[in-house]
Design a protein around this motif. Sequence first.
Motif, PDB file in Angstrom:
ATOM      1  N   GLY A   1      16.104  -6.892  -3.012  1.00 12.93           N
ATOM      2  CA  GLY A   1      15.876  -5.847  -2.011  1.00 12.93           C
ATOM      3  C   GLY A   1      16.950  -4.784  -1.975  1.00 12.93           C
ATOM      4  O   GLY A   1      17.037  -4.031  -1.012  1.00 12.93           O
ATOM      5  N   GLN A   2      17.773  -4.697  -3.036  1.00  5.59           N
ATOM      6  CA  GLN A   2      18.867  -3.724  -2.987  1.00  5.59           C
ATOM      7  C   GLN A   2      18.375  -2.284  -3.020  1.00  5.59           C
ATOM      8  O   GLN A   2      19.095  -1.370  -2.618  1.00  5.59           O
ATOM      9  CB  GLN A   2      19.867  -3.965  -4.123  1.00  5.59           C
ATOM     10  N   ALA A   3      17.141  -2.085  -3.484  1.00  5.93           N
ATOM     11  CA  ALA A   3      16.602  -0.713  -3.492  1.00  5.93           C
ATOM     12  C   ALA A   3      16.507  -0.168  -2.071  1.00  5.93           C
ATOM     13  O   ALA A   3      16.530   1.050  -1.877  1.00  5.93           O
ATOM     14  CB  ALA A   3      15.239  -0.696  -4.165  1.00  5.93           C
ATOM     15  N   ALA A   4      16.413  -1.050  -1.096  1.00  6.00           N
ATOM     16  CA  ALA A   4      16.346  -0.586   0.294  1.00  6.00           C
ATOM     17  C   ALA A   4      17.599   0.218   0.630  1.00  6.00           C
ATOM     18  O   ALA A   4      17.510   1.300   1.219  1.00  6.00           O
ATOM     19  CB  ALA A   4      16.211  -1.785   1.237  1.00  6.00           C
ATOM     20  N   TYR A   5      18.758  -0.283   0.223  1.00  6.25           N
ATOM     21  CA  TYR A   5      20.027   0.385   0.569  1.00  6.25           C
ATOM     22  C   TYR A   5      20.245   1.610  -0.316  1.00  6.25           C
ATOM     23  O   TYR A   5      20.828   2.591   0.131  1.00  6.25           O
ATOM     24  CB  TYR A   5      21.179  -0.631   0.480  1.00  6.25           C
ATOM     25  N   TYR A   6      19.762   1.513  -1.537  1.00  6.40           N
ATOM     26  CA  TYR A   6      19.771   2.672  -2.450  1.00  6.40           C
ATOM     27  C   TYR A   6      18.923   3.780  -1.807  1.00  6.40           C
ATOM     28  O   TYR A   6      19.335   4.938  -1.731  1.00  6.40           O
ATOM     29  CB  TYR A   6      19.180   2.212  -3.777  1.00  6.40           C
TER      30      TYR A   6
END
Lengths: 329, 250
Positions: free
Chosen positions: A62-67
């Motif tokens: 889910g790191q794309a959320a912070y990206y």
Amino acid sequence: MDKKNGFLKRFRLPAGLFFVALILPLVVTEFWVHVFTEIIILGLFASAFNLIFGYMGQLSFGQAAYYGIGAYTTGLLMVKLQWPLIACLPASMITAGLGALILGYFCVKLRGIYFAILTMAFGQLVFFIIFQWYSFTGGDNGLQGINPPVWLFKANAYYYFSLAVVTVGMILLYFITESPFGYTMKAIRDNTERTEFIGINVQRYMLINFVISGMFCGLAGALWGPFNRSVAPDLCSWQNSGHPVFMAVMGGPYHFLGPMIGSVIFTFLNAFVTGFTEYWPLVSGLVMIIVVLLMPGGLFGIIKSKGYFETKAVVLEGNNPGDTGDKKK
Amino acid sequence: MNDDVILKTDHLSKSFFKYQVLTDVNYQLNRGQIAAIIGPNGAGKSTFFNLVTGYHAVSGGNVYFRGKEITNWARHKIARIGITRAFQVSNIYPKLTTYENVRQSILAQQKRTLNFFTPAERLAKNETLSLLETTGLSGFRNTEAGILSQGDKKKLELALALASKPDLLLLDEPTAGMSSEETHETMQLVKRLNKDIGLSILFTEHDISVIFGYAQKLSVLHQGVLVAEGTPEEVRQNKEAQACYLGEEI
């Protein structure tokens, strides 16, 4: 002398890569400058992701959320409030870090597949909020007109600007990974149980790491918006969360530069293959299978197994003069 | 509670679903004492350690450390107040070097693990090397811990526990997998630590020579119940202890 040799050995690769990155725009066409800009931005994204994957031993999908939060923060601040880009970068890190703090609080209570699923679920939650909130984020239309300042309008200028930001980001990440905090992450990855029994609040440390990772993902996202002149909800999608996973696995999650090298491979392949076929995901899937089967530690895993990057022994020698009986692996 | 008592359990019990593995254990360890808990496999020795160190939640009863109740505290909090342990199966950082293993434990004890910008390799050098020397692991400092021999892994785990500068050290079968020479060295070290710094030590062991050679107090667990307690000589004479564990003649 040994210390000096150790230092040179350790930093020759990043220094060489930085030098190559410096001269590249002078020898390639504008198209490739765009590709290299993408490589370094995604490389920072993947390296930030790898704080969780390679160093903490948990897979975040889910790191794309912070990206995406970083990208949207910069986009909204530049388009709606006309903030200068340079001020948007720390602002994006803060908002992405806050997002990671809130969502990470729940994620770090879990481990393994449950951690991965929850990070993905939260990532999709962020995606749908952005997707649905037309009045604020532009919904599925995204945000357009995120133009960098005039002095960064040309491809080369934006590339060098990104290179400077990414370099600073990577240096900070490197310091963190080599610090006692970074080693605590490796300890948690290696043996969570033992780490608790030496008196470390594992959950708290995992959350701090999650927030740091989110902040640097946000920084990468902040560079992406003005580079692409727009942002769209897709940036937060679970597919986009898969990209840093690919990069880290390809390059090697157990070496600091692995994800950056993975970004080079991934983005190059993407740029090349999409020129020949629309079935890029098929090719990337095949490459992934080959890497996982033949190079379990990624590209750097192979290189390390050949005996390169063994600098720790050099650093430690001389601390205990009477002792020369090290059993090397 | 008497100031001399470092660890006390009061009717400590543990059950896993319908299986009662520890029943009403009232135990007391004095400061500076070396004591052993013995019993056949499945007697509840490791479970006792697990309850004291927060590894498992207590089903009934209480645990006190230096007079303070610590029942069901988080593991890291229990470690922080001065109880550390070594496990039956070595529990180390297999991908870190021996040096990095020990340094990590020292940095945790020094509360320096939230330092983000000083390279870890610059910190705690002397303390790490000294502890490696003490535990006889200097020659393996650059070796990845996962490939150490079983005996050396045990020594490393002891080093990790000592790095925390505990007041009470729990050792679960500390000499398992060691040669007789290593066993002697390790137990001598344990004895020295007890004598020199007054470290209280509680261990479980199957090796009778180790038990009777080093423990000042013995407690016998059988099917989760404390059946005998006393000096080694008292336990040796105890009929119930003989029946449960020690056999007819020692």
